[in-house]
Design an enzyme around this catalytic site. Sequence first.
Site, PDB file in Angstrom:
ATOM      1  NE  ARG A   1      46.112  34.299  36.139  1.00 35.49           N
ATOM      2  CZ  ARG A   1      47.385  33.792  35.647  1.00 35.49           C
ATOM      3  NH1 ARG A   1      47.695  32.864  35.639  1.00 35.49           N
ATOM      4  NH2 ARG A   1      48.008  35.200  35.674  1.00 35.49           N
TER       5      ARG A   1
ATOM      6  CG  HIS B   1      44.478  35.431  31.552  1.00 33.05           C
ATOM      7  ND1 HIS B   1      45.727  34.937  31.804  1.00 33.05           N
ATOM      8  CD2 HIS B   1      44.175  36.122  32.749  1.00 33.05           C
ATOM      9  CE1 HIS B   1      46.292  35.787  32.911  1.00 33.05           C
ATOM     10  NE2 HIS B   1      45.315  36.282  33.553  1.00 33.05           N
TER      11      HIS B   1
ATOM     12  CG  ASN C   1      47.998  33.787  29.255  1.00 33.03           C
ATOM     13  OD1 ASN C   1      47.509  33.855  30.239  1.00 33.03           O
ATOM     14  ND2 ASN C   1      47.530  34.392  28.100  1.00 33.03           N
TER      15      ASN C   1
ATOM     16  CG  HIS D   1      43.742  37.261  42.854  1.00 30.70           C
ATOM     17  ND1 HIS D   1      44.344  38.610  42.465  1.00 30.70           N
ATOM     18  CD2 HIS D   1      43.445  36.920  41.625  1.00 30.70           C
ATOM     19  CE1 HIS D   1      44.771  38.774  41.367  1.00 30.70           C
ATOM     20  NE2 HIS D   1      44.184  37.524  40.601  1.00 30.70           N
TER      21      HIS D   1
HETATM   22  C1  HEM Z   1      43.019  43.003  38.513  1.00 35.19           C
HETATM   23  C2  HEM Z   1      44.011  42.609  38.016  1.00 35.19           C
HETATM   24  C3  HEM Z   1      44.607  41.318  37.963  1.00 35.19           C
HETATM   25  C4  HEM Z   1      45.835  40.932  37.978  1.00 35.19           C
HETATM   26  C5  HEM Z   1      47.091  42.193  38.146  1.00 35.19           C
HETATM   27  C6  HEM Z   1      46.045  39.668  38.300  1.00 35.19           C
HETATM   28  C7  HEM Z   1      47.188  38.863  38.163  1.00 35.19           C
HETATM   29  C8  HEM Z   1      47.394  37.548  38.636  1.00 35.19           C
HETATM   30  C9  HEM Z   1      48.784  37.121  38.904  1.00 35.19           C
HETATM   31  C10 HEM Z   1      50.249  37.482  38.898  1.00 35.19           C
HETATM   32  C11 HEM Z   1      48.586  35.736  39.255  1.00 35.19           C
HETATM   33  C12 HEM Z   1      49.488  34.500  39.480  1.00 35.19           C
HETATM   34  C13 HEM Z   1      49.942  34.067  38.312  1.00 35.19           C
HETATM   35  C14 HEM Z   1      51.038  33.297  38.454  1.00 35.19           C
HETATM   36  O1  HEM Z   1      51.581  32.788  39.606  1.00 35.19           O
HETATM   37  O2  HEM Z   1      52.038  32.736  37.462  1.00 35.19           O
HETATM   38  C15 HEM Z   1      46.938  35.437  39.270  1.00 35.19           C
HETATM   39  C16 HEM Z   1      46.244  34.518  39.523  1.00 35.19           C
HETATM   40  C17 HEM Z   1      44.976  34.140  39.549  1.00 35.19           C
HETATM   41  N1  HEM Z   1      44.188  35.019  38.977  1.00 35.19           N
HETATM   42 FE1  HEM Z   1      44.345  37.081  38.523  1.00 35.19          FE
HETATM   43  N2  HEM Z   1      44.876  38.961  38.208  1.00 35.19           N
HETATM   44  C18 HEM Z   1      43.954  40.022  38.069  1.00 35.19           C
HETATM   45  C19 HEM Z   1      42.540  39.770  37.952  1.00 35.19           C
HETATM   46  C20 HEM Z   1      41.991  38.662  38.088  1.00 35.19           C
HETATM   47  C21 HEM Z   1      40.471  38.434  37.777  1.00 35.19           C
HETATM   48  C22 HEM Z   1      39.502  39.415  37.336  1.00 35.19           C
HETATM   49  C23 HEM Z   1      40.322  37.021  37.735  1.00 35.19           C
HETATM   50  C24 HEM Z   1      38.923  36.347  37.647  1.00 35.19           C
HETATM   51  C25 HEM Z   1      37.932  36.860  37.633  1.00 35.19           C
HETATM   52  C26 HEM Z   1      41.663  36.435  38.310  1.00 35.19           C
HETATM   53  C27 HEM Z   1      41.733  35.091  38.680  1.00 35.19           C
HETATM   54  C28 HEM Z   1      43.083  34.714  39.201  1.00 35.19           C
HETATM   55  C29 HEM Z   1      42.807  33.278  39.764  1.00 35.19           C
HETATM   56  C30 HEM Z   1      41.546  32.534  40.030  1.00 35.19           C
HETATM   57  C31 HEM Z   1      44.221  33.041  39.776  1.00 35.19           C
HETATM   58  C32 HEM Z   1      44.728  31.790  40.586  1.00 35.19           C
HETATM   59  C33 HEM Z   1      45.017  30.874  39.407  1.00 35.19           C
HETATM   60  C34 HEM Z   1      45.511  29.625  39.859  1.00 35.19           C
HETATM   61  O3  HEM Z   1      45.949  29.113  41.052  1.00 35.19           O
HETATM   62  O4  HEM Z   1      45.980  28.694  38.916  1.00 35.19           O
HETATM   63  N3  HEM Z   1      42.527  37.521  38.540  1.00 35.19           N
HETATM   64  N4  HEM Z   1      46.479  36.933  38.746  1.00 35.19           N
END
Ligand code: HEM
Length: 330
Positions: A72, A76, A104, A204
């Site tokens: 992630r 970002h 973030n 995800h």
């Molecule tokens: C398409 C639009 C996207 C949205 C709206 C989004 C939003 C989010 C949100 C809200 C979370 C949880 C954050 C939290 O609980 O504080 C999350 C987690 C995550 N996102 Fe996304 N995301 C998107 C795209 C992506 C992309 C493109 C990637 C990587 C290529 C990604 C990788 C991740 C990963 C791996 C997590 C889990 C992180 C952890 O467990 O620490 N996301 N995302």
Amino acid sequence: MTFVITPKKKMASRGYLFMLLLLVLLVSATSSTTPLSPNFYNQSCPNALTTIKRVVEAAVQNETRMGASLLRLHFHDCFVNGCDGSLLLDATDTIDSEKNAFPNLNSARGFEVIDEIKKEVDKACRGPVVSCADILAVAARDSVVALGGPTWEVNLGRRDSTNASRDDANNNLPAPFFDLAQLINSFKNQGLNLTDLVLLSAAHTIGFARCVTFRNRIYNDSNINPLFSAQLQFTVCPRSGGDDNLAGLDSTPANFDVSYYLNLIQKKGLLHSDQALFNGNGSTDALVTQYALNPRAFYKDFASSMIKMGNINPLTGNQGQIRTNCRKVN
Ligand code: HEM
Ligand SMILES: *[C@@H]1O[C@H](CO)[C@@H](O)[C@H](O)[C@H]1NC(C)=O
Ligand SMILES: *[C@@H]1O[C@H](CO)[C@@H](O)[C@H](O)[C@H]1NC(C)=O
Ligand SMILES: *[C@@H]1O[C@H](CO)[C@@H](O)[C@H](O)[C@H]1NC(C)=O
Ligand SMILES: *[C@@H]1O[C@H](CO)[C@@H](O)[C@H](O)[C@H]1NC(C)=O
Ligand SMILES: *[C@@H]1O[C@H](CO)[C@@H](O)[C@H](O)[C@H]1NC(C)=O
Ligand SMILES: *[C@@H]1O[C@H](CO)[C@@H](O)[C@H](O)[C@H]1NC(C)=O
């Protein structure tokens, strides 16, 4: 435009060709599309990549979720003025840290692992040779591999920014309440298309999200499996309180697989923005079904989209710097 050089004009055309050559060199030197290369550190630090991999593997071994968190970070970083390590800068009088932007704050994690990688890599290279932006790109790849996903050759040679923008992080990073049109637009602004959106969202397939990011979905959305929402309501995410309680972003948050897509087809996407990709009528439904049924195609195409994301607006040549501490401008 084509130039036909006739023998009569030969002498004059020499000077012209020289000018053209100069122009080509000038353009390629100043162009922001200067290609990165997987071999960028082969001479200057041949052990860079194995060192990064070693630290990532240890971190994921210690805590599986770290793989997701590192993946992630690269996303970002890249979506905010290019893959330039700007996300890693801590707040100062002159740095409005991206770490304090809504997507973030209390959310992005893994910064200590990046510090550890930087320390080890600088030791292996006998100096600050590898940029923090490149470390993020390689750590993202190694994280995906560590959790059972595909591998790819990471393009290298990015340099680190000397600034950051909290506002740009707030404006450019997509939000979990986005609908499909907003997601498409957010990715389009980064030069990424509909297929890239469907592929990269499948990141995800690993990791977790806080209750506060999916509360509205599980209490208010209609395109959700009722047993799925009921279970989350009772076990993880009450109507009020428990904002930081975690749920897996898919049914197998420690495995990089196609469960994310299979869950979407069952209306078990955790975030509103996840389910937006499969709503029974949208332009991305067919892609979701296609990748759910074809893990090999998903792996291959996910890797291509990661490379594409990693190429967003890098600093190269004499732009930016190689930071000695990823949290600070030199
Ligand atoms: C398409 C639009 C996207 C949205 C709206 C989004 C939003 C989010 C949100 C809200 C979370 C949880 C954050 C939290 O609980 O504080 C999350 C987690 C995550 N996102 Fe996304 N995301 C998107 C795209 C992506 C992309 C493109 C990637 C990587 C290529 C990604 C990788 C991740 C990963 C791996 C997590 C889990 C992180 C952890 O467990 O620490 N996301 N995302
Ligand atoms: C650069 O190093 C990588 C990894 O060690 C290796 O796979 C690749 O073949 C090398 N490339 C060149 C041009 O030496
Ligand atoms: C291992 O993971 C735990 C969280 O599960 C964390 O508190 C700890 O700092 C990690 N240790 C190392 C050495 O990374
Ligand atoms: C950061 O610096 C770059 C290069 O000097 C510049 O183009 C960009 O506008 C700056 N961004 C911000 C948010 O200040
Ligand atoms: C998106 O771009 C990739 C190449 O980067 C291409 O293969 C794919 O067909 C494009 N998808 C759409 C929907 O344009
Ligand atoms: C559900 O939607 C209503 C109306 O938009 C809103 O007032 C309420 O806060 C939402 N509930 C949750 C849990 O987000
Ligand atoms: C798709 O279906 C959802 C309900 O499942 C509806 O809210 C939405 O407006 C539909 N979108 C289009 C483009 O028809």
